[in-house]
Structures are given as structure tokens and as C-alpha cells.
Design an enzyme around this catalytic site. Structure first.
Site, PDB file in Angstrom:
ATOM      1  N   PHE A   1     -25.296 -30.977  22.460  1.00  0.00           N
ATOM      2  CA  PHE A   1     -26.270 -30.096  21.802  1.00  0.00           C
ATOM      3  C   PHE A   1     -27.448 -30.946  21.360  1.00  0.00           C
ATOM      4  O   PHE A   1     -27.283 -31.890  20.592  1.00  0.00           O
ATOM      5  CB  PHE A   1     -25.668 -29.377  20.594  1.00  0.00           C
ATOM      6  CG  PHE A   1     -26.634 -28.402  19.980  1.00  0.00           C
ATOM      7  CD1 PHE A   1     -26.819 -27.132  20.517  1.00  0.00           C
ATOM      8  CD2 PHE A   1     -27.419 -28.771  18.887  1.00  0.00           C
ATOM      9  CE1 PHE A   1     -27.746 -26.243  19.965  1.00  0.00           C
ATOM     10  CE2 PHE A   1     -28.345 -27.889  18.332  1.00  0.00           C
ATOM     11  CZ  PHE A   1     -28.506 -26.627  18.876  1.00  0.00           C
TER      12      PHE A   1
ATOM     13  N   ASP B   1     -28.730 -39.427  20.354  1.00  0.00           N
ATOM     14  CA  ASP B   1     -29.104 -38.331  19.452  1.00  0.00           C
ATOM     15  C   ASP B   1     -28.221 -38.439  18.207  1.00  0.00           C
ATOM     16  O   ASP B   1     -27.050 -38.091  18.230  1.00  0.00           O
ATOM     17  CB  ASP B   1     -28.890 -36.996  20.174  1.00  0.00           C
ATOM     18  CG  ASP B   1     -29.203 -35.785  19.289  1.00  0.00           C
ATOM     19  OD1 ASP B   1     -29.346 -35.958  18.060  1.00  0.00           O
ATOM     20  OD2 ASP B   1     -29.291 -34.673  19.828  1.00  0.00           O
TER      21      ASP B   1
ATOM     22  N   LYS C   1     -31.444 -33.910  10.395  1.00  0.00           N
ATOM     23  CA  LYS C   1     -30.563 -33.273   9.404  1.00  0.00           C
ATOM     24  C   LYS C   1     -30.521 -33.940   8.013  1.00  0.00           C
ATOM     25  O   LYS C   1     -31.204 -33.515   7.112  1.00  0.00           O
ATOM     26  CB  LYS C   1     -29.166 -33.122   9.998  1.00  0.00           C
ATOM     27  CG  LYS C   1     -29.150 -32.090  11.147  1.00  0.00           C
ATOM     28  CD  LYS C   1     -27.765 -31.560  11.475  1.00  0.00           C
ATOM     29  CE  LYS C   1     -27.818 -30.277  12.260  1.00  0.00           C
ATOM     30  NZ  LYS C   1     -27.842 -30.422  13.717  1.00  0.00           N
TER      31      LYS C   1
HETATM   32  C1  LIG Z   1     -28.702 -29.970  14.814  1.00  0.00           C
HETATM   33  C2  LIG Z   1     -28.857 -30.845  15.993  1.00  0.00           C
HETATM   34  C3  LIG Z   1     -30.046 -30.858  16.748  1.00  0.00           C
HETATM   35  C4  LIG Z   1     -31.184 -29.903  16.479  1.00  0.00           C
HETATM   36  O1  LIG Z   1     -31.774 -30.132  15.258  1.00  0.00           O
HETATM   37  P1  LIG Z   1     -32.805 -29.011  14.685  1.00  0.00           P
HETATM   38  O2  LIG Z   1     -33.282 -29.624  13.404  1.00  0.00           O
HETATM   39  O3  LIG Z   1     -32.026 -27.762  14.509  1.00  0.00           O
HETATM   40  O4  LIG Z   1     -33.891 -28.868  15.678  1.00  0.00           O
HETATM   41  C5  LIG Z   1     -30.143 -31.761  17.784  1.00  0.00           C
HETATM   42  N1  LIG Z   1     -29.149 -32.610  18.084  1.00  0.00           N
HETATM   43  C6  LIG Z   1     -27.990 -32.617  17.382  1.00  0.00           C
HETATM   44  C7  LIG Z   1     -26.926 -33.587  17.753  1.00  0.00           C
HETATM   45  C8  LIG Z   1     -27.801 -31.730  16.324  1.00  0.00           C
HETATM   46  O5  LIG Z   1     -26.648 -31.722  15.671  1.00  0.00           O
END
Ligand SMILES: *Cc1c(COP(=O)(O)O)cnc(C)c1O
Length: 398
Positions: A137, A222, A251
Site C-alpha cells: 500500500f 516506504d 503518519k
Molecule cells: C498510510 C500509508 C500511505 C499513504 O499515506 P497518506 O498520508 O494517506 O497519503 C502510504 N504508504 C504506507 C505504507 C502507508 O501506510
């Protein structure tokens, strides 16, 4: 109030979140969230790994209040004190050498894609493909959807942004097969959060790092969910003993104030020259004041240590629950305070709802795995409260 807000939401808000859980919170303190009836909930999800310090942390709240009184925004035309200082913090505490701030996780990943592409463009090398993993994700923008290895997020938005492809995780041969002379980068989560807390094999991660170096391909990690202490290290790649060329954060970086960061090695970052990338809000005085306060509090309260210790304890206690209910609990996974409790498919949803009804906030990933990502300052007695409640749910409700 709940009924009124539900009605307004139904009437005016785009229906991307459907039937939400029937609660509206008015304030919070530490792990506790209070709804409009004064009922207390325990926030074991931490705003999906955002509220690393818990709610209304006094030092954090003071820091952003002070900033609000002074200055919110000026624009990137001028130097920004907090932005420079937060960039310094990130660089001095990680393997990154340069930082760029934006407003969200998806935007940070977009920045990482752009940086990977422009890195080769500036060298005159025709590499633009980005390989990511199944079940990953990476966000909701068009490019991050193209990188997100879950068909249901991609299907409605075809044709997808070109240049992205996904392969099976933890399969080194799959990477070897997928890489071409057009590959610019491989992007991974070291722990796939959204799809149910699946840590990557450490051997695979190390081999992947080595392979990318050999091939001259960039490794992007990520760390939007795993970063800022979530796993007991400041960033999860430290746990894996690897250094990405680029990693992203968001986050928990702002503890609820929106901020994202693209962090990179200097040689890679140097591909961005004036005019190549930009942002209006990214790294503004308020957002970076929040980031600075998060760093300060993680340090002054020893929260990496606490996340590591409490995470181990939490997972240990969950293993006992798994041993007690072998026909109900399938697996306990995670690092630090990012933990997945996989349940038998037929009971997972009801366990999640029962936990909610008993005032324990979690999320349900893929209808199978309860994800907990509580504040990093969680205590043992709060963990016990969750364990006792889960025990009761599995014993009495299911
Ligand atoms: C939450 C998340 C995203 C997206 O972040 P947003 O602030 O919602 O755009 C991308 N990568 C990972 C691994 C995430 O957990």
C-alpha cells in the site's frame, strides 16, 4: 450529536468511507478518546499509526500552540527556520543526507518516484520503471495507486500511470526476473501495514539491497507507517540493517498535523535542482514545528526504547492468547508497536466489532487481521487492558 453528524456526513460527504463505526470523538487524552456521550475508548490504533505521542500530549500541544501564535505559513520563497531544523534532525538521526517535506504519505511517495526518475533523467539514462510488491500500500494518488499491489484499488482507475509493476514479495527470483534495463527503482514496505502487518524476510531485504546496488537501481523504502519509532527503531530499515537510497515518512512524523518527508542520499537528492519539484504547504512552520516536537518528545521520553519493550511484551502476551485460543487466533506478527493479530476468517469481523463495542479501537485489515498501532508511550497496564478485553471477547462473544 452522533445522529446529526451521521446525517450530515450522509448528505454532504463523498461516500468513500461508507458506514463508519458509529461514534464521534470530541477529545482525547493519552490513550483515551472520549465520545459525545462521555464514553471512554482506548485508542490502540493511534489514528492508524499517526498519534505516536497519544492524544493531547502536553509538551506537543504547547509546541504547536506556540507556533500558531507566531506564524503558520510564509511560502517556500523564504527560508523557514523549523523546516531547516527538522531536516537537520532527520538527517542527523538516519542514513538520509537530504530531506524534502510535503503533506502526506502518498505525496512523499510521489516525491520519491519523481526523484528516482529525475535521477536517471539527469544522468541521461533511460530508466523510469518502478517495481513494487504485491499486497503493498503506497497511497491514493494516481501514481501511488499504480504502485499499490492490490487489484481492487487499481481496477477503477485504469489505465494506470504507466511504468509501474508489481511482483511477489519475499521472492528474490521474482525481482531478478522483473528488473529490466529500464528499471529505475524498487519500492517496498519493510512491514506491509495496510494489508495486515506482514514483515519482510530479513534475508530477502538484504539481498534486495545488494542486488539494487549491483544493478545501479535505487531502493526506495516506504516508511510512512513504519517510521518515527513505530517498530522500536526510528525507521524500520535500521531493524533490517539496510540503507535505502530514498525513504519516505509521514503518519507519525506530525502526530496528527499533516506532514510527509522524502529522505534521500545526497547523490540521489542532487538530481532535484531548482524548479524540479515543489509544494505550497509542505514543510510550513506549523507542520515542521509539529515534527520537531515529535522528535524532541521521542528523545526526551525514550520512546524508541518503550516501543521496543512494550512491543515485545504485547506480542508475548498475544502469543499466550493465541496458545489459549488456537482455533481462533491464527498468527501474531509485527515489530515494535505495529502488530497484526490474524484470526480465523469466519470470526475476524465479529472480534473486531466486539473489541470496538468493548471500547478498544483497532482496525481490521483485509477482513482477517486486527491491526494495533498504539501510541509509543503505551504502558504495560494499558496493554493488559487490551489483552484482558481480547480474552473476554474470544471467550464470551465469539
Ligand atoms: C498510510 C500509508 C500511505 C499513504 O499515506 P497518506 O498520508 O494517506 O497519503 C502510504 N504508504 C504506507 C505504507 C502507508 O501506510
Amino acid at each position: 450529536m452522533l445522529d446529526e453528524i451521521k446525517a450530515l456526513d450522509k448528505e454532504y460527504y463523498m461516500n468513500t468511507f461508507g458506514e463508519r463505526l458509529p461514534v464521534v470523538f470530541t477529545h482525547g487524552k493519552g490513550m483515551k478518546l472520549y465520545d459525545d456521550n462521555g464514553d471512554v475508548y482506548y485508542d490502540f490504533l493511534g489514528g492508524i499509526a499517526v498519534n505516536a505521542l497519544g492524544h493531547s500530549h502536553p509538551v506537543f500541544t504547547d509546541a504547536i500552540k506556540n507556533q500558531v501564535d507566531k506564524l503558520l505559513h510564509t511560502s517556500s520563497l523564504y527560508y523557514i527556520e523549523n523546516q531547516a531544523r527538522l531536516a537537520e534532525k532527520l538527517v542527523k538521526s538516519t542514513c538520509a543526507e537530504k530531506v524534502f517535506f510535503c503533506n502526506s504519505g502518498a505525496e512523499a511517495n510521489e516525491g520519491a518516484f519523481k526523484l528516482a526518475k529525475i535521477y536517471f533523467y539527469k544522468k541521461g539514462i533511460d530508466r523510469y520503471e518502478i517495481i513494487s510488491l504485491d499486497h503493498s500500500f503506497h497511497g491514493r494518488t494516481l501514481a501511488t495507486v499504480a504502485a499499490t499491489g492490490q487489484p481492487h484499488y487499481q481496477a477503477p482507475y485504469k489505465p494506470l500511470t504507466p511504468g509501474f509493476k508489481q511482483i511477489a514479495p519475499n521472492d528474490f527470483n521474482a525481482v531478478v526476473d522483473a528488473v529490466t534495463d529500464k528499471t529505475a527503482a524498487v519500492m517496498v514496505e519493510l512491514i506491509q501495514g495496510e494489508s495486515g502487518v506482514h514483515p519482510m524476510d530479513i534475508e530477502y531485504a538484504k539481498k534486495l539491497r545488494e542486488f539494487c546496488t549491483q544493478k545501479g537501481i535505487l531502493l526506495i523504502v516506504d516508511e510512512v507507517q513504519t517510521g518515527m519509532g513505530r517498530t522500536g527503531k526510528l525507521f524500520a530499515h535500521e531493524l533490517y540493517g539496510i540503507e535505502p537510497d530514498i525513504f519516505t515518512s509521514a503518519k507519525a512524523l506530525g502526530n496528527g498535523v499533516p506532514i510527509g518527508a522524502v529522505c534521500a542520499k545526497a547523490e540521489v537528492a542532487s538530481a532535484f535542482e531548482p524548479g524540479d519539484h515543489g509544494t505550497t504547504f509542505g514543510g510550513n512552520p506549523l507542520a515542521t514545528a509539529a515534527g520537531l516536537a515529535v522528535f524532541d518528545i521521542i528523545e526526551s521520553e525514550n520512546l524508541l526504547d518503550n516501543a521496543d519493550k512494550m512491543g515485545k511484551l504485547f506480542r508475548l502476551k498475544l502469543s499466550d492468547i493465541m496458545a489459549k485460543y488456537p482455533d481462533k487466533v491464527v498468527a501474531v506478527r509485527g515489530e515494535g508497536l505495529l502488530i497484526g493479530i490474524e484470526l480465523k476468517p469466519e470470526i475476524a469481523k465479529s472480534v473486531f466489532i466486539s473489541l470496538h463495542n468493548r471500547k478498544m479501537l483497532t482496525s481490521l485489515c483485509k477482513g482477517l487481521t486486527i491491526r494495533v498501532a498504539p501510541p509509543l508511550n503505551i504502558t504495560e497496564s494499558e496493554i493488559d487492558l487490551f489483552i484482558d478485553t481480547l480474552d473476554t471477547v474470544l471467550k464470551e462473544d465469539i
